[in-house]
Design an enzyme around this catalytic site. Structure first.
Site, PDB file in Angstrom:
ATOM      1  N   GLU A   1       0.830  -1.211   0.000  1.00 27.75           N
ATOM      2  CA  GLU A   1       0.000   0.000   0.000  1.00 27.75           C
ATOM      3  C   GLU A   1       0.864   1.261   0.000  1.00 27.75           C
ATOM      4  O   GLU A   1       0.556   2.236  -0.687  1.00 27.75           O
ATOM      5  CB  GLU A   1      -0.932  -0.020   1.218  1.00 27.75           C
ATOM      6  CG  GLU A   1      -1.990  -1.122   1.103  1.00 27.75           C
ATOM      7  CD  GLU A   1      -2.796  -1.314   2.379  1.00 27.75           C
ATOM      8  OE1 GLU A   1      -2.171  -1.501   3.454  1.00 27.75           O
ATOM      9  OE2 GLU A   1      -4.034  -1.277   2.314  1.00 27.75           O
TER      10      GLU A   1
ATOM     11  N   GLU B   1      -3.450  -9.613   4.108  1.00 26.26           N
ATOM     12  CA  GLU B   1      -4.175  -9.334   5.363  1.00 26.26           C
ATOM     13  C   GLU B   1      -5.238 -10.379   5.671  1.00 26.26           C
ATOM     14  O   GLU B   1      -5.538 -10.640   6.834  1.00 26.26           O
ATOM     15  CB  GLU B   1      -4.814  -7.940   5.302  1.00 26.26           C
ATOM     16  CG  GLU B   1      -3.835  -6.779   5.394  1.00 26.26           C
ATOM     17  CD  GLU B   1      -3.279  -6.325   4.068  1.00 26.26           C
ATOM     18  OE1 GLU B   1      -3.378  -7.076   3.067  1.00 26.26           O
ATOM     19  OE2 GLU B   1      -2.736  -5.214   4.020  1.00 26.26           O
TER      20      GLU B   1
HETATM   21  N1  CO8 Z   1       5.148  -7.269  11.222  1.00 25.37           N
HETATM   22  C1  CO8 Z   1       6.019  -7.558  12.199  1.00 25.37           C
HETATM   23  N2  CO8 Z   1       7.087  -8.378  12.043  1.00 25.37           N
HETATM   24  C2  CO8 Z   1       7.288  -8.908  10.834  1.00 25.37           C
HETATM   25  C3  CO8 Z   1       6.422  -8.647   9.755  1.00 25.37           C
HETATM   26  C4  CO8 Z   1       5.299  -7.784   9.980  1.00 25.37           C
HETATM   27  N3  CO8 Z   1       4.433  -7.435   9.001  1.00 25.37           N
HETATM   28  N4  CO8 Z   1       6.865  -9.347   8.684  1.00 25.37           N
HETATM   29  C5  CO8 Z   1       7.978 -10.003   9.087  1.00 25.37           C
HETATM   30  N5  CO8 Z   1       8.245  -9.740  10.373  1.00 25.37           N
HETATM   31  C6  CO8 Z   1       9.339 -10.251  11.186  1.00 25.37           C
HETATM   32  C7  CO8 Z   1       9.128 -11.711  11.559  1.00 25.37           C
HETATM   33  O1  CO8 Z   1       8.271 -11.814  12.674  1.00 25.37           O
HETATM   34  C8  CO8 Z   1      10.530 -12.146  11.836  1.00 25.37           C
HETATM   35  O2  CO8 Z   1      10.894 -11.695  13.121  1.00 25.37           O
HETATM   36  P1  CO8 Z   1      11.713 -12.696  14.117  1.00 25.37           P
HETATM   37  O3  CO8 Z   1      13.014 -12.953  13.399  1.00 25.37           O
HETATM   38  O4  CO8 Z   1      11.843 -11.894  15.354  1.00 25.37           O
HETATM   39  O5  CO8 Z   1      10.882 -13.920  14.239  1.00 25.37           O
HETATM   40  C9  CO8 Z   1      11.360 -11.358  10.834  1.00 25.37           C
HETATM   41  O6  CO8 Z   1      10.542 -10.248  10.430  1.00 25.37           O
HETATM   42  C10 CO8 Z   1      11.722 -12.161   9.601  1.00 25.37           C
HETATM   43  O7  CO8 Z   1      10.521 -12.708   9.079  1.00 25.37           O
HETATM   44  P2  CO8 Z   1      10.378 -14.256   8.681  1.00 25.37           P
HETATM   45  O8  CO8 Z   1      11.225 -15.098   9.567  1.00 25.37           O
HETATM   46  O9  CO8 Z   1       8.915 -14.566   8.634  1.00 25.37           O
HETATM   47  O10 CO8 Z   1      11.015 -14.215   7.217  1.00 25.37           O
HETATM   48  P3  CO8 Z   1      10.669 -15.204   5.990  1.00 25.37           P
HETATM   49  O11 CO8 Z   1      11.670 -14.864   4.935  1.00 25.37           O
HETATM   50  O12 CO8 Z   1      10.511 -16.585   6.438  1.00 25.37           O
HETATM   51  O13 CO8 Z   1       9.200 -14.719   5.490  1.00 25.37           O
HETATM   52  C11 CO8 Z   1       7.564 -13.081   4.873  1.00 25.37           C
HETATM   53  C12 CO8 Z   1       9.050 -13.429   4.950  1.00 25.37           C
HETATM   54  C13 CO8 Z   1       6.861 -13.970   3.856  1.00 25.37           C
HETATM   55  C14 CO8 Z   1       7.477 -11.625   4.410  1.00 25.37           C
HETATM   56  C15 CO8 Z   1       6.891 -13.260   6.256  1.00 25.37           C
HETATM   57  O14 CO8 Z   1       7.677 -12.583   7.214  1.00 25.37           O
HETATM   58  C16 CO8 Z   1       5.502 -12.744   6.348  1.00 25.37           C
HETATM   59  O15 CO8 Z   1       4.570 -13.383   5.878  1.00 25.37           O
HETATM   60  N6  CO8 Z   1       5.318 -11.548   6.976  1.00 25.37           N
HETATM   61  C17 CO8 Z   1       4.023 -10.995   7.214  1.00 25.37           C
HETATM   62  C18 CO8 Z   1       3.441 -10.395   5.956  1.00 25.37           C
HETATM   63  C19 CO8 Z   1       2.077  -9.823   6.243  1.00 25.37           C
HETATM   64  O16 CO8 Z   1       1.166 -10.490   6.665  1.00 25.37           O
HETATM   65  N7  CO8 Z   1       1.915  -8.506   5.997  1.00 25.37           N
HETATM   66  C20 CO8 Z   1       0.670  -7.812   6.217  1.00 25.37           C
HETATM   67  C21 CO8 Z   1       0.638  -7.242   7.584  1.00 25.37           C
HETATM   68  S1  CO8 Z   1      -0.924  -6.506   7.985  1.00 25.37           S
HETATM   69  C22 CO8 Z   1      -0.858  -5.020   7.182  1.00 25.37           C
HETATM   70  O17 CO8 Z   1       0.085  -4.654   6.561  1.00 25.37           O
HETATM   71  C23 CO8 Z   1      -2.066  -4.203   7.308  1.00 25.37           C
HETATM   72  C24 CO8 Z   1      -1.827  -2.854   6.709  1.00 25.37           C
HETATM   73  C25 CO8 Z   1      -2.798  -1.942   7.277  1.00 25.37           C
HETATM   74  C26 CO8 Z   1      -2.315  -0.535   7.170  1.00 25.37           C
HETATM   75  C27 CO8 Z   1      -3.187   0.327   7.968  1.00 25.37           C
HETATM   76  C28 CO8 Z   1      -2.642   1.707   8.082  1.00 25.37           C
HETATM   77  C29 CO8 Z   1      -3.373   2.712   7.244  1.00 25.37           C
END
Ligand code: CO8
Length: 262
Positions: free
Chosen positions: A116, A136
């Site tokens: 976004e 999401e």
């Molecule tokens: N929030 C917080 N922490 C995150 C996020 C996130 N969105 N994405 C990744 N991290 C963290 C993980 O928790 C991890 O932390 P730790 O090492 O402490 O466990 C670290 O980053 C590395 O992540 P992964 O180990 O998961 O890395 P991978 O390479 O295995 O996977 C991915 C990468 C596919 C990107 C995976 O991390 C993932 O699926 N992340 C979440 C993606 C997601 O769901 N995003 C949407 C979030 S909701 C949102 O954005 C709503 C927006 C609304 C906006 C409103 C305002 C106007």
């Protein structure tokens, strides 16, 4: 952070007349929290007000532009928290008030709020490892920073529904084919290509650059007749500027234009 403190979750640099903001929360894949969005907004507003800057770039790391809003920070919020306090969303609107062009240089994940944020920029240049998505739905929510509105406008209803309802990611090739990104370049060329575009924009008259941005944005916010009329009025108005005289005189006399308002 206040306007005068050093940002912690972004780095702010310049390259010629280009202001660059690099999201810098690598351990969390640049997950977007309140502090980061405040710092980003402050940096963009400062560049927008700075006469030495003509264009801005937002980028992230090789692995992630931004993996979304910070899920950990949101996990325990109630409806009352997010509605009454406008948590999560309150710092996301600043970028929309920026009048100079903003380019997103995206490598790696641009998911949820990260996708976004990229879509709030004026255009997206993607590295060949970029992945876009609105996952999401997997968290029991929906996009909250324009994903359900800007994505269909960019890629059409079918693909937007597919991405929003399944939560799947699309790669850079699919994103370019769908019209979400303007160019795909090899990862190692991402900043070179983006800065090339940004520096080119900086050479033009800032008045016409800002008018062009305003007018294209109007295409998304009005019907065709209104949009065309808006464009016509701005087009006419530009004939009142010194830079229109300079640009056309330079063409007629086969020399490079030296725009006054840059
Ligand atoms: N929030 C917080 N922490 C995150 C996020 C996130 N969105 N994405 C990744 N991290 C963290 C993980 O928790 C991890 O932390 P730790 O090492 O402490 O466990 C670290 O980053 C590395 O992540 P992964 O180990 O998961 O890395 P991978 O390479 O295995 O996977 C991915 C990468 C596919 C990107 C995976 O991390 C993932 O699926 N992340 C979440 C993606 C997601 O769901 N995003 C949407 C979030 S909701 C949102 O954005 C709503 C927006 C609304 C906006 C409103 C305002 C106007």
């Amino acid at each position: 952070m206040s306007a005068n403190t050093t940002p912690e979750l972004i780095t702010v640099t310049t390259e010629g007349r280009v202001g660059i903001v690099t999201l810098n929360r690598p351990k969390q894949l640049n997950a977007l929290n309140d502090q980061l969005m405040t710092e980003l907004g402050t940096a963009l507003k400062a560049f927008d007000a700075d006469d030495a800057i003509g264009c801005m770039v937002i980028t992230g790391s090789e692995k992630a532009f931004a993996a979304g809003a910070d899920i950990g920070a949101m996990a325990t919020y109630s409806f009352t928290d997010v509605y009454k306090g406008d948590y999560i969303t309150r710092n996301w609107e600043t970028i929309r008030s920026v009048r100079k062009p903003v380019i997103a240089a995206v490598s790696g994940f641009a998911l949820g709020g990260g996708c976004e944020l990229a879509m709030m920029c004026d255009f997206i240049i993607a590295a060949d490892n970029a992945k876009f998505g609105q996952p999401e739905i997997k968290l029991g929510i929906i996009p909250g920073a324009g994903g359900t509105q800007r994505l269909p406008r960019a890629v059409g209803k079918a693909k937007a529904m597919d991405l929003v309802l399944t939560g799947r990611m699309m790669d850079a090739t699919e994103a370019e084919r769908a019209g979400l990104v303007s160019r795909v370049v090899p990862l190692e060329k991402l900043m070179e290509e983006t800065l090339g575009a940004a520096l080119m924009i900086c050479e033009y008259s800032l008045i016409s650059v800002m008018a062009a941005k305003e007018s294209v944005n109007r295409a998304f916010e009005s019907g065709l007749a209104d949009g065309v009329m808006f464009e016509r009025r701005l087009f006419h108005a530009l004939f009142a500027t010194e830079d229109q005289k300079e640009g056309m005189d330079a063409f007629v006399n086969k020399r490079k234009a030296a725009f006054k308002h840059r």
